[in-house]
Design a protein around this motif. Structure first.
Motif, PDB file in Angstrom:
ATOM      1  N   VAL A 249       9.791 -20.263 -85.164  1.00  0.00           N
ATOM      2  CA  VAL A 249      10.669 -20.093 -84.007  1.00  0.00           C
ATOM      3  C   VAL A 249      10.045 -20.736 -82.774  1.00  0.00           C
ATOM      4  CG1 VAL A 249      11.890 -18.433 -82.541  1.00  0.00           C
ATOM      5  CG2 VAL A 249      11.476 -17.897 -84.963  1.00  0.00           C
ATOM      6  N   PHE A 250      10.758 -21.675 -82.173  1.00  0.00           N
ATOM      7  CA  PHE A 250      10.338 -22.267 -80.907  1.00  0.00           C
ATOM      8  C   PHE A 250      11.105 -21.561 -79.783  1.00  0.00           C
ATOM      9  CE2 PHE A 250       9.514 -25.624 -83.994  1.00  0.00           C
ATOM     10  CZ  PHE A 250       8.260 -26.082 -83.612  1.00  0.00           C
ATOM     11  N   GLN A 251      10.407 -20.733 -79.022  1.00  0.00           N
ATOM     12  CA  GLN A 251      11.016 -20.009 -77.914  1.00  0.00           C
ATOM     13  C   GLN A 251      10.741 -20.794 -76.631  1.00  0.00           C
ATOM     14  OE1 GLN A 251       9.352 -16.124 -77.258  1.00  0.00           O
ATOM     15  NE2 GLN A 251      10.291 -15.918 -75.231  1.00  0.00           N
ATOM     16  N   VAL A 252      11.783 -21.426 -76.076  1.00  0.00           N
ATOM     17  CA  VAL A 252      11.611 -22.320 -74.930  1.00  0.00           C
ATOM     18  C   VAL A 252      12.137 -21.643 -73.669  1.00  0.00           C
ATOM     19  CG1 VAL A 252      11.938 -24.660 -74.077  1.00  0.00           C
ATOM     20  CG2 VAL A 252      12.001 -24.227 -76.543  1.00  0.00           C
ATOM     21  N   ASP A 253      11.225 -21.206 -72.819  1.00  0.00           N
ATOM     22  CA  ASP A 253      11.578 -20.492 -71.587  1.00  0.00           C
ATOM     23  C   ASP A 253      11.376 -21.392 -70.371  1.00  0.00           C
ATOM     24  OD1 ASP A 253      12.115 -18.315 -73.131  1.00  0.00           O
ATOM     25  OD2 ASP A 253      10.324 -17.177 -72.574  1.00  0.00           O
ATOM     26  N   LEU A 254      12.282 -21.306 -69.445  1.00  0.00           N
ATOM     27  CA  LEU A 254      12.199 -22.095 -68.216  1.00  0.00           C
ATOM     28  C   LEU A 254      11.601 -21.313 -67.063  1.00  0.00           C
ATOM     29  CD1 LEU A 254      15.668 -23.873 -68.520  1.00  0.00           C
ATOM     30  CD2 LEU A 254      13.417 -24.645 -69.326  1.00  0.00           C
ATOM     31  N   TRP A 255      11.298 -20.047 -67.323  1.00  0.00           N
ATOM     32  CA  TRP A 255      10.676 -19.173 -66.323  1.00  0.00           C
ATOM     33  C   TRP A 255       9.506 -18.456 -66.981  1.00  0.00           C
ATOM     34  CZ3 TRP A 255      13.105 -19.486 -61.573  1.00  0.00           C
ATOM     35  CH2 TRP A 255      14.412 -19.980 -61.569  1.00  0.00           C
ATOM     36  N   ASP A 256       8.437 -18.288 -66.235  1.00  0.00           N
ATOM     37  CA  ASP A 256       7.261 -17.600 -66.756  1.00  0.00           C
ATOM     38  C   ASP A 256       7.065 -16.304 -65.980  1.00  0.00           C
ATOM     39  OD1 ASP A 256       4.873 -16.818 -67.843  1.00  0.00           O
ATOM     40  OD2 ASP A 256       3.872 -18.744 -67.580  1.00  0.00           O
ATOM     41  N   ALA A 257       7.004 -15.196 -66.697  1.00  0.00           N
ATOM     42  CA  ALA A 257       6.831 -13.894 -66.043  1.00  0.00           C
ATOM     43  C   ALA A 257       5.454 -13.753 -65.408  1.00  0.00           C
ATOM     44  CB  ALA A 257       7.055 -12.772 -67.051  1.00  0.00           C
ATOM     45  N   ASN A 258       4.487 -14.549 -65.871  1.00  0.00           N
ATOM     46  CA  ASN A 258       3.143 -14.494 -65.288  1.00  0.00           C
ATOM     47  C   ASN A 258       3.116 -15.272 -63.986  1.00  0.00           C
ATOM     48  OD1 ASN A 258       1.567 -13.196 -67.603  1.00  0.00           O
ATOM     49  ND2 ASN A 258       2.612 -14.876 -68.636  1.00  0.00           N
ATOM     50  N   GLY A 259       2.448 -14.736 -62.973  1.00  0.00           N
ATOM     51  CA  GLY A 259       2.390 -15.418 -61.685  1.00  0.00           C
ATOM     52  C   GLY A 259       1.404 -14.750 -60.749  1.00  0.00           C
ATOM     53  N   GLU A 260       1.510 -15.093 -59.477  1.00  0.00           N
ATOM     54  CA  GLU A 260       0.595 -14.573 -58.459  1.00  0.00           C
ATOM     55  C   GLU A 260       1.342 -13.675 -57.478  1.00  0.00           C
ATOM     56  OE1 GLU A 260      -1.037 -18.042 -56.639  1.00  0.00           O
ATOM     57  OE2 GLU A 260      -2.162 -18.657 -58.431  1.00  0.00           O
ATOM     58  N   VAL A 261       0.580 -12.852 -56.765  1.00  0.00           N
ATOM     59  CA  VAL A 261       1.165 -12.007 -55.724  1.00  0.00           C
ATOM     60  C   VAL A 261       1.497 -12.900 -54.529  1.00  0.00           C
ATOM     61  CG1 VAL A 261       0.788 -10.062 -54.170  1.00  0.00           C
ATOM     62  CG2 VAL A 261      -0.149 -10.004 -56.492  1.00  0.00           C
ATOM     63  N   PRO A 262       2.746 -12.951 -54.079  1.00  0.00           N
ATOM     64  CA  PRO A 262       3.137 -13.852 -52.986  1.00  0.00           C
ATOM     65  C   PRO A 262       2.604 -13.401 -51.630  1.00  0.00           C
ATOM     66  CG  PRO A 262       4.997 -12.482 -53.643  1.00  0.00           C
ATOM     67  CD  PRO A 262       3.900 -12.202 -54.624  1.00  0.00           C
ATOM     68  N   LEU A 263       2.428 -14.390 -50.748  1.00  0.00           N
ATOM     69  CA  LEU A 263       1.904 -14.112 -49.409  1.00  0.00           C
ATOM     70  C   LEU A 263       2.895 -14.467 -48.308  1.00  0.00           C
ATOM     71  CD1 LEU A 263      -1.774 -15.378 -49.860  1.00  0.00           C
ATOM     72  CD2 LEU A 263      -0.941 -13.019 -49.902  1.00  0.00           C
ATOM     73  N   ASP A 264       4.094 -14.903 -48.674  1.00  0.00           N
ATOM     74  CA  ASP A 264       5.127 -15.157 -47.672  1.00  0.00           C
ATOM     75  C   ASP A 264       6.480 -14.832 -48.291  1.00  0.00           C
ATOM     76  OD1 ASP A 264       6.200 -17.620 -49.008  1.00  0.00           O
ATOM     77  OD2 ASP A 264       4.246 -18.436 -48.437  1.00  0.00           O
ATOM     78  N   ILE A 265       7.504 -14.735 -47.452  1.00  0.00           N
ATOM     79  CA  ILE A 265       8.825 -14.303 -47.922  1.00  0.00           C
ATOM     80  C   ILE A 265       9.458 -15.294 -48.897  1.00  0.00           C
ATOM     81  CG2 ILE A 265      11.205 -13.845 -47.180  1.00  0.00           C
ATOM     82  CD1 ILE A 265      10.040 -12.388 -44.776  1.00  0.00           C
ATOM     83  N   PRO A 266       9.433 -16.615 -48.643  1.00  0.00           N
ATOM     84  CA  PRO A 266      10.002 -17.535 -49.641  1.00  0.00           C
ATOM     85  C   PRO A 266       9.320 -17.406 -51.004  1.00  0.00           C
ATOM     86  CG  PRO A 266       9.702 -18.664 -47.552  1.00  0.00           C
ATOM     87  CD  PRO A 266       9.038 -17.330 -47.414  1.00  0.00           C
TER      88      PRO A 266
END
Length: 394
Positions: A249-266
């Motif tokens: 199974v090739f699961q192709v995601d365009l978004w990654d749940a892993n990330g960083e804590v943001p430091l600005d509103i955008p």
């Protein structure tokens, strides 16, 4: 960067023999980021791996239709044609070679602004062959019917699909094809499946009908929205409906749940979108792994029963449930550069498309270079998960 489909492997009619009974390609939604999925398919195609089941939502459903609705030798060509059509700039600028050599041309800050400008241009003009802006969307007054409730008209996509996709070929059931959508009245996910019914262009368009940008799609007197309203990834459907056969199974995601804590509103807005849109299938996969281990243990137990017990109806039911079929899941997740904003799904520029396509192609080549990816796990392990950016997941 030349991403024209490689032709040296085409026309040979030789498919790689794999120790799996099926190969599944699972395609998530993500607008303009969907070119990443096209790059993934190019690498799979060049490796002579034959996909037997395509399951997609939103832009993933469109890419899946372009693949399933064409003979093998034309699939890359049709994918390329679609992505070149929808990324055709509304205004063609003269070719100025020295422009790309300026010091600021490759600067992340410059790319940040070109990304935003391109997304804004798409919001104003739409994307050719995909969607066009409505002059008077029903913002402050009710529309005459639900088909008009959106900022954009998606009828250009219908014309493009009818030109590039042979839905009779999909109906021939040579390849399983499933697309996800949301039933508006009940708020539930539905997955039309070519093995169970005829899947049409309307089903694919419904899968991509994300409000309020796109209007709901009417099918058999019922209205549907994009599957992402409920869940942006069709992987859960594949887990729940995969027949008991071994699968790659090739699961192709365009978004990654892993990330960083943001430091600005955008950045906070972007991070929230990423978390909401990312596949949360890993929780379900953990449950699936436990169930597979239970089935394996049950198999061993049933093998120890006396011969006369094998004809017992209840034992037969347990035997059916105990059948262990293994799976290897390859997780391919688009890794967004720092300069991409929350509007990246609207960046239908040719440059962004080429970058997304190349990223999918290179990630898949890395995954296919891992020899164990193309080997099934042992029965006792039942399932293996390989994340191309994080290695094997225990």
């Amino acid at each position: 960067m030349n991403l024209a489909p490689s032709t040296e492997h085409l026309g040979k009619g030789v498919k790689r023999g794999l120790p799996f009974e099926g190969v599944v390609l699972v395609l998530q939604g993500g607008g303009a980021l969907g070119a990443y999925q096209a790059g993934v398919f190019q690498a799979i195609h060049e490796a002579n791996i034959e996909v037997t089941w395509l399951c997609g939502t939103s832009i993933g459903a469109i890419n899946a239709a372009l693949i399933a609705g064409n003979p093998p030798e034309r699939r890359l060509e049709r994918l390329r044609e679609f992505w070149e059509v929808v990324t055709k700039p509304p205004v063609t600028l003269p070719n100025v070679p020295w422009l790309s050599t300026l010091p600021w041309a490759g600067n992340p800050q410059a790319r940040y602004w070109t990304n935003r400008i391109s997304a804004f241009a798409t919001m104003l003009h739409g994307a050719p062959g995909f969607f066009s802006p409505r002059l008077f969307p029903p913002v402050s007054s009710a529309a005459e019917n639900p088909d008009l409730v959106s900022y954009y008209d998606i009828s250009p996509l219908k014309e493009t699909l009818e030109r590039l996709v042979n839905f009779d070929l999909i109906d021939s059931k040579t390849m399983r094809f499933s697309v996800g959508a949301t039933h508006i009245l009940t708020g539930t996910s539905v997955y039309p499946d070519s093995w169970e019914r005829k899947v049409t262009a309307a089903h694919v368009i419904a899968s991509a009908s994300l409000p309020p940008g796109f209007p709901p799609t009417k099918i058999d007197d019922e209205y549907y929205w994009d599957a992402g309203v409920v869940s942006n990834s069709p992987m859960q459907f594949v887990v729940d409906n995969r027949r008991r056969n071994s699968a790659l199974v090739f699961q192709v995601d365009l978004w990654d749940a892993n990330g960083e804590v943001p430091l600005d509103i955008p950045s906070a807005n972007l991070r929230a979108i990423e978390i909401h849109s990312a596949s949360r299938i890993n929780v379900s996969l953990e449950q699936y792994k436990k169930m597979q281990k239970f089935r394996h243990a049950l198999c061993k137990f049933l093998d120890q029963l006396p011969e006369h017990c094998h004809d017992d109806p209840e034992v037969k039911v347990l035997s059916e449930e105990a059948r262990v079929k293994v799976a290897t899941i390859v997780q391919l997740k688009y890794q967004a550069p720092k300069y991409e904003t929350a509007a990246k799904t609207f960046d239908f520029s040719r440059r962004a498309m080429e970058e997304h396509w190349q990223a999918g192609y290179e990630d898949t080549k890395v995954a296919l270079g891992e020899s164990a990816v193309l080997e099934p796990p042992p029965d006792a392990e039942a399932i293996r998960i390989f994340d191309v950016h994080r290695g094997w997941i225990k």
